[in-house]
Design a protein around this motif. Structure first.
Motif: not given
Ligand code: AP5
Length: 183
Positions: A137, A12-13, A167, A165, A121, A32, A9, A56-59, A82-83
Motif C-alpha cells: 500500500r 489519518g484521513k 489527532v 502530531e 496501521l 475505501g 495509508p 493493497g493494490d488500487l482497484v 481516499g479518492f
Molecule cells: P482506504 O480505506 O482508503 O485505506 P488507506 O488509504 O490505506 O487509508 P487508511 O484507512 O488505512 O488510513 P487513513 O489515512 O484513513 O487513516 P485512519 O484515520 O484510518 O483504502 C483501502 C483499499 O481500498 C486500498 O488499498 C485500495 O485497494 C482500495 N481503494 C480505496 N480507494 C481507492 C481508490 N480511490 N482507487 C483505487 N482503489 C482504492 O487512521 C489509521 C489509524 O491511525 C487509526 O487507528 C487511527 O486511530 C490512528 N490515527 C489517526 N490519526 C492519528 C494521530 N494523529 N495520532 C495517532 N494515531 C492516529
C-alpha cells in the motif's frame, strides 16, 4: 466547499474526515469505505474489488469511479477521502465537477513519516493492516498517489499539514487552514 484529503495509508484521513464533515457540514465520501461496504454486501463491484484490496493494490478506476459517481452531485459540499488516488482519477473528478459547474477548491495533504504510519496501521489491525500488504500500500501510494501533490499544487489548491502530531493538533491545523481559505 469541496475538499480532497490526500495522504499515505494511516496518515489519518478517515479520522480527520469525521471532524471535518461534522464541523463544516460536508458530505463525506470515502472510496475505501464504499468498497468495503460493497464487499460486505457482496455486490458485483465489491467482489471484483476484493483481490485488489487484499493485496493493497488500487482497484481499477472504472469500479471506483462508478461508486463515486453514484454519490454525486451532493447538495452540500463534499469531502473526498481516499479518492482520487492516481492522476486519471483526479482528472476524471475535475471533469465531473466542471460538468456540474463546480470545482475542488482545497486539497489537504496529511504528511507523515512511513515508520509512524506502519505502527498506527499494525495497531489498528484491519484486514489489510499486515506488514506485507502495508508495504505494498505504501509503494502504491508513493508511485501513484503522491504525484497528485504536484498536480494540485500547480492548481494552487494544496495545503500540507503535519499529520504526525496528535489527532487534536492535526484537527486544529486543518480547521485553521479551511477557515482561512473559506472565511
Ligand atoms: P482506504 O480505506 O482508503 O485505506 P488507506 O488509504 O490505506 O487509508 P487508511 O484507512 O488505512 O488510513 P487513513 O489515512 O484513513 O487513516 P485512519 O484515520 O484510518 O483504502 C483501502 C483499499 O481500498 C486500498 O488499498 C485500495 O485497494 C482500495 N481503494 C480505496 N480507494 C481507492 C481508490 N480511490 N482507487 C483505487 N482503489 C482504492 O487512521 C489509521 C489509524 O491511525 C487509526 O487507528 C487511527 O486511530 C490512528 N490515527 C489517526 N490519526 C492519528 C494521530 N494523529 N495520532 C495517532 N494515531 C492516529
Amino acid at each position: 466547499m469541496n475538499v480532497v484529503f490526500l495522504g499515505a495509508p494511516g496518515a489519518g484521513k478517515g479520522t480527520q474526515a469525521e471532524n471535518v464533515k461534522d464541523h463544516f457540514g460536508l458530505k463525506h465520501i470515502s472510496s475505501g469505505d464504499l468498497l468495503r461496504e460493497s464487499l460486505k454486501k457482496e455486490t458485483d463491484l465489491g467482489l471484483k474489488a476484493k483481490a485488489y484490496m487484499d493485496r493493497g493494490d488500487l482497484v481499477p478506476d472504472e469500479i471506483v469511479f462508478a461508486m463515486i459517481q453514484e454519490k454525486l452531485p451532493a447538495k452540500q459540499g463534499v469531502l473526498f477521502d481516499g479518492f482520487p488516488r492516481n492522476l486519471e482519477q483526479a482528472k476524471q473528478l475535475d471533469q465531473v465537477f466542471s460538468n456540474l459547474e463546480d470545482k475542488i477548491d482545497t486539497v489537504i495533504n496529511l504528511d507523515v513519516k512511513e515508520d509512524l504510519v506502519v505502527d498506527r496501521l499494525i495497531a489498528r489491525g484491519r484486514k489489510d493492516d499486515n506488514p506485507e500488504v502495508i508495504k505494498n500500500r505504501l509503494d502504491v501510494y508513493r508511485k501513484q498517489t503522491q504525484p497528485l501533490c504536484s498536480y494540485y499544487e500547480t492548481q494552487g489548491k494544496l495545503f500540507t499539514i503535519d499529520a504526525s502530531e496528535s489527532v487534536e493538533q492535526v484537527w486544529d491545523n486543518i480547521k485553521v487552514c479551511l477557515e482561512r481559505k473559506h472565511g
